[in-house]
Design a protein around this motif. Structure first.
Motif, PDB file in Angstrom:
ATOM      1  N   TRP A 140      -8.667  14.037  -1.510  1.00  0.00           N
ATOM      2  CA  TRP A 140      -9.037  12.855  -0.807  1.00  0.00           C
ATOM      3  C   TRP A 140      -9.245  11.574  -1.850  1.00  0.00           C
ATOM      4  N   CYS A 141      -8.961  12.127  -2.926  1.00  0.00           N
ATOM      5  CA  CYS A 141      -8.716  11.021  -3.981  1.00  0.00           C
ATOM      6  C   CYS A 141      -7.391   9.892  -3.651  1.00  0.00           C
ATOM      7  N   ILE A 142      -6.557  10.621  -2.624  1.00  0.00           N
ATOM      8  CA  ILE A 142      -5.150   9.898  -2.336  1.00  0.00           C
ATOM      9  C   ILE A 142      -5.783   8.643  -1.721  1.00  0.00           C
ATOM     10  N   PRO A 143      -6.486   8.818  -0.327  1.00  0.00           N
ATOM     11  CA  PRO A 143      -6.718   7.495   0.482  1.00  0.00           C
ATOM     12  C   PRO A 143      -7.979   6.681  -0.289  1.00  0.00           C
ATOM     13  N   VAL A 144      -8.840   7.338  -0.996  1.00  0.00           N
ATOM     14  CA  VAL A 144      -9.634   6.497  -1.819  1.00  0.00           C
ATOM     15  C   VAL A 144      -8.978   5.487  -2.595  1.00  0.00           C
ATOM     16  N   SER A 145      -8.256   6.101  -3.429  1.00  0.00           N
ATOM     17  CA  SER A 145      -7.321   5.192  -4.449  1.00  0.00           C
ATOM     18  C   SER A 145      -6.554   4.028  -3.784  1.00  0.00           C
ATOM     19  N   VAL A 146      -5.993   4.430  -2.729  1.00  0.00           N
ATOM     20  CA  VAL A 146      -5.442   3.332  -1.868  1.00  0.00           C
ATOM     21  C   VAL A 146      -6.225   2.505  -1.288  1.00  0.00           C
ATOM     22  N   PHE A 147      -7.355   2.913  -0.584  1.00  0.00           N
ATOM     23  CA  PHE A 147      -8.465   2.096  -0.229  1.00  0.00           C
ATOM     24  C   PHE A 147      -8.909   1.173  -1.371  1.00  0.00           C
ATOM     25  N   LEU A 198       0.852  -1.091   0.028  1.00  0.00           N
ATOM     26  CA  LEU A 198      -0.042  -0.211  -0.062  1.00  0.00           C
ATOM     27  C   LEU A 198       0.918   1.398   0.138  1.00  0.00           C
ATOM     28  N   LEU A 208       0.764   4.205  -2.437  1.00  0.00           N
ATOM     29  CA  LEU A 208       0.603   5.609  -1.831  1.00  0.00           C
ATOM     30  C   LEU A 208       1.603   6.874  -2.708  1.00  0.00           C
ATOM     31  N   CYS A 238      -0.023   9.753  -4.797  1.00  0.00           N
ATOM     32  CA  CYS A 238       0.421  11.216  -4.307  1.00  0.00           C
ATOM     33  C   CYS A 238       0.945  11.905  -5.314  1.00  0.00           C
TER      34      CYS A 238
END
Length: 796
Positions: free
Chosen positions: A291-298, A260, A264, A268
């Motif tokens: 917010w696209c960063i954590p959503v994409s990692v999720f 992950l 990340l 980023c």
């Protein structure tokens, strides 16, 4: 903790040694570099485009009348009509003679654009009688030798719109022109800067997230990280790791976190780059894009949890990649099927308007259907089916009398204000078992009915058309019977003679009458009761005030109260103007009006709610709405001075005036699709969860008491959706719906409405947030648990 951190770093280093990773990083930087030269500038909205013409039927009728009617020669309409090309003029003359001729709207818009440069058609005296917006009045005060070229062209456009009221869609005064490396794109966006930001946040960013982050980058991430677990299981590597005091579960989770962390870093770069480009080049500084960063990692975690379990089981990165791709394909297919059921099965069944007569219920739906609820079987009988080839619009049904409900169907009415073909009042009677029967011929473009004592009033953008209620109730005609005027009789009536005058004169009079009908004007049965000097331009909202025997009309920033006491249909006398108010921002397209007692509530796009006294139209109070909220329906609760508000989220709230201030309280209903008030028995009818209906009595203290519940039986494709598709979507991670969550996070809205016309025309889109997060989160936990259990119990 340090040993586990070392495992995370080792996974990160292992992924970083992949050539695919460096290719992906290079592609990201190339993409950002290619996007960086984009820019924009604001310009005045001057050019006409064919899709700016909101009502082609009314437009060709108006231009035809301007050409052939001698009385219109020196008016604003007649002067504009003389500017059309010769070929179009010949077609319009055929329209004036009653022929059904299709007009090329693109050529017509090009003709208007040519008129922007040559204003020889303008005459100040001719335009004095037109309804001019505030912007045009201000521009008219600027001397010709002082006005800039852009403002002059803007003024010319507004003058053309004033000469042709009701045919152009409400547009922002400023438009966005995109450029690339200093070169303008050939097309411009006729939207304001704030609307442009909304489009980017609600559509562009989620689209990039879905394809670049949700597809390309996730797929590349799986290619790079799929080998992490199989390489760890190699005898030398695994024995070295297990020789240290490490928990197998924590070891595996550390590898998972390492993968992950790698993704990340890549995400980023792309998201921060897009954020900086949007801010520096487009002036859209929206930190919610991050917010696209954590959503994409999720999202990556969902797919990598499958890759990890496959790598543990078969110790092959190739198999891990293949199984993950198969899993992605299965999830994609389920998402597509589920989306199809949402758009083609569930959404069209959402109730938009309701009419009641005792135990009988007649509703119109968002999908363009008209249904009657059979009290015996508790199932919907479809009276008007949805036609996928057309975009028909059902006029909201109303109860005329006991055992009688009326409605109408506008063919292709969703995208054309007047639709195509004739428009009939459709009668539904209990004695005929609610079968559709044609009644009076309606004025073109009738979008809503009002029952005002002994009058039936049809509302369109040409006026307020009234007929005796008893005539509407008693008139039932065979479907093949035409109630149109006989040409000679119409001509005699128009000219005031019975037998004198030339045949050509009578024919011309008949043509004028037909042209007025095409424009939505009065018919044999319906008389226009709108006073002269008041022109209706979309959006048009009309409400009845029984206590004052009045109508309140809102049209393009103008609020007017009309008294019905002076209306006499036989003498053709119109309503009288009792109060008149001009509001700021005439271009507020999405507007709603509701009446209760002697109170009015007005909602306009991006403005606070306004409470008016109906007697003098004086503003008494305002109330700010929640950030990002859009009101799609308002209904007065009888004569109590209270209102029910419905927003795009499907939430219902109660608004009342207390101690001079507006108070808004939530009502305990969710997923509401429509709301109406029934004076007898004095209840709110609330449609919710597609097609369920509750009758609710609202107490003085705001308490709610349910007095009737209507829950129709589910059959057909709805049964398939409920018992097959919905459980399947619940058991699988809804990765495709994470783009909805991105749109909600980036835009700050959980729902929005598409369309600027009547509330019944608007399609409400509600973002799915909880379901994808829950389904994907549970799936990750389950897959990681299976992986940890397998790794712990397996002797490698």
């Amino acid at each position: 903790m340090k040993p586990y951190l070392a495992v995370v770093l080792d996974s990160f280093h292992s992924a970083f040694s992949s050539r695919v990773l460096w290719i992906a990083i290079l592609a990201i930087w190339v993409f950002l570099a290619g996007l960086a030269p984009i820019g924009y500038r604001e310009v005045y909205t001057t050019e006409f485009r064919w899709f700016d013409l909101d009502n082609g039927t009314q437009l060709k009728a108006m231009l035809a009348r301007g050409l052939v009617d001698p009385n219109e020669k020196e008016t604003a309409l007649g002067r504009i009509a003389q500017t059309v090309p010769e070929e179009t003029r010949r077609s319009l003359e055929k329209v004036a003679r009653g022929e059904n001729i299709r007009i090329d709207l693109e050529k017509l818009s090009d003709s208007f654009n040519e008129s922007l440069d040559d204003e020889s058609w303008y005459d100040e005296k001719a335009w004095e009688s037109t309804v001019r917006l505030k912007e045009l009045r201000e521009l008219d005060e600027i001397p010709d030798d002082e006005i800039s070229e852009d403002l002059r062209r803007r003024r010319a456009r507004l003058r053309i719109e004033a000469a042709l009221p009701g045919v152009f869609a409400a547009m922002s005064s400023r438009s966005i022109m995109l450029s690339y490396a200093g070169f303008d794109f050939p097309a411009m966006f006729a939207i304001s800067k704030s609307q442009f930001g909304t489009v980017v946040n609600q559509f562009v960013v989620p689209l990039i997230t879905s394809w670049l982050l949700g597809f390309a980058l996730i797929f590349l991430g799986i290619l790079v990280t799929a080998s992490i677990v199989p390489e760890m299981l190699q005898p030398g590597s695994l024995h070295l790791l297990l020789s240290k005091p490490l928990s197998r579960t924590m070891l595996l989770l550390a590898k998972f976190v390492g993968a992950l962390a790698f993704v990340l870093i890549c995400v980023c770069q792309l998201v921060i780059g897009l954020y900086l480009i949007a801010g520096l080049r487009l002036d859209l500084w929206n930190p919610r894009i991050l917010w696209c960063i954590p959503v994409s990692v999720f999202l990556f975690a969902v797919f990598y949890s499958v890759s990890m379990l496959a790598g543990l089981r078969w110790r092959s990165s190739i198999l891990a990649i293949g199984l993950t791709c198969i899993f992605g394909a299965v999830v994609l297919i389920i998402g597509i099927v589920g989306g199809y059921f949402d758009g083609s099965v569930r959404m069209p069944d959402r109730i938009s308007r309701m009419a009641f007569d005792g135990d009988d219920v007649v509703v119109s739906t968002r999908g363009g259907e008209l249904k009657h609820l059979d009290p015996e079987t508790n199932e919907w009988d479809v009276l008007i089916e949805r036609d996928f080839r057309r975009s028909d619009l059902i006029v909201p049904p109303v109860r005329l009398a006991e055992g009688q409900i009326a409605t109408a169907k506008i063919r292709n009415g969703r995208f054309n204000l007047y639709g195509t073909g004739s428009l009939d009042l459709l009668m539904l009677r209990r004695e005929s078992e609610w079968e559709l029967e044609p009644g009076l011929r309606l004025p073109n473009g009738t979008r809503r009915f009002l029952i005002c004592d002994d009058l039936l009033i049809g509302v369109n953008n040409a006026g307020l058309m009234a007929t005796p209620l008893e005539k509407a109730i008693s008139t039932i005609r065979p479907e093949d019977e035409d109630d149109g005027d006989d040409s000679e009789e119409a001509a005699e009536e128009s000219t005031g003679s019975e037998s004198t005058g030339s045949a050509s004169g009578m024919a011309a009079a008949a043509w004028m009458r037909d042209l007025l009908r095409m424009q939505g004007g009065a018919t044999d049965s319906f008389t226009n009761i709108l006073p002269s000097g008041i022109t209706l331009t979309e959006p048009v909202r009309v409400e009845h005030l029984p206590e004052l025997d009045s109508l309140v009309v809102y049209s393009r920033g103008r609020l007017v109260r009309l008294s019905l006491e002076s209306v006499d249909l036989e003498q053709k006398t119109t309503a009288s103007t009792e109060a008149d108010l001009l509001l700021e921002d005439e271009n507020a397209a999405r507007s709603l009006l509701a009446a209760s007692g002697r109170s009015l509530l007005l909602s306009r796009q991006n403005e606070p709610l306004q409470w008016f006294d109906a007697d003098d139209l004086q503003s008494k109070a305002t109330l700010e709405t929640e950030a990002g909220e859009t009101i799609v329906s308002m209904k007065g609760i009888g004569q109590s001075g209270r209102f029910a508000l419905l927003n795009t989220d499907g939430d219902l709230s109660l608004v009342s005036l207390r101690d001079g201030a507006l108070v808004r309280e939530p009502m305990s209903f969710g997923d509401v699709t429509a709301v109406d008030y029934l004076s007898d028995p004095g209840v709110l009818a609330i449609a919710h969860h597609l097609d369920r209906i509750d009758w609710v009595k609202v107490g003085e203290d705001g308490s709610l008491t349910t007095v009737r519940e209507i829950e129709p039986a589910v059959s057909g494709w709805r049964s398939v959706d409920r018992y097959a598709i919905t459980p399947l979507r619940t058991l699988t991670p809804q990765t495709g719906e994470l783009s909805d969550m991105v749109a909600a996070l980036v835009s700050g809205k959980s729902s929005f409405a598409i369309g600027q016309g009547q509330p019944d025309d608007q399609e409400v889109v509600q973002y799915k947030i909880a379901r994808p997060v829950l389904s994907c989160g549970v799936f990750i936990v389950v897959m990681l648990t299976l992986s940890c259990v397998y790794f712990k119990r397996r002797d490698f």
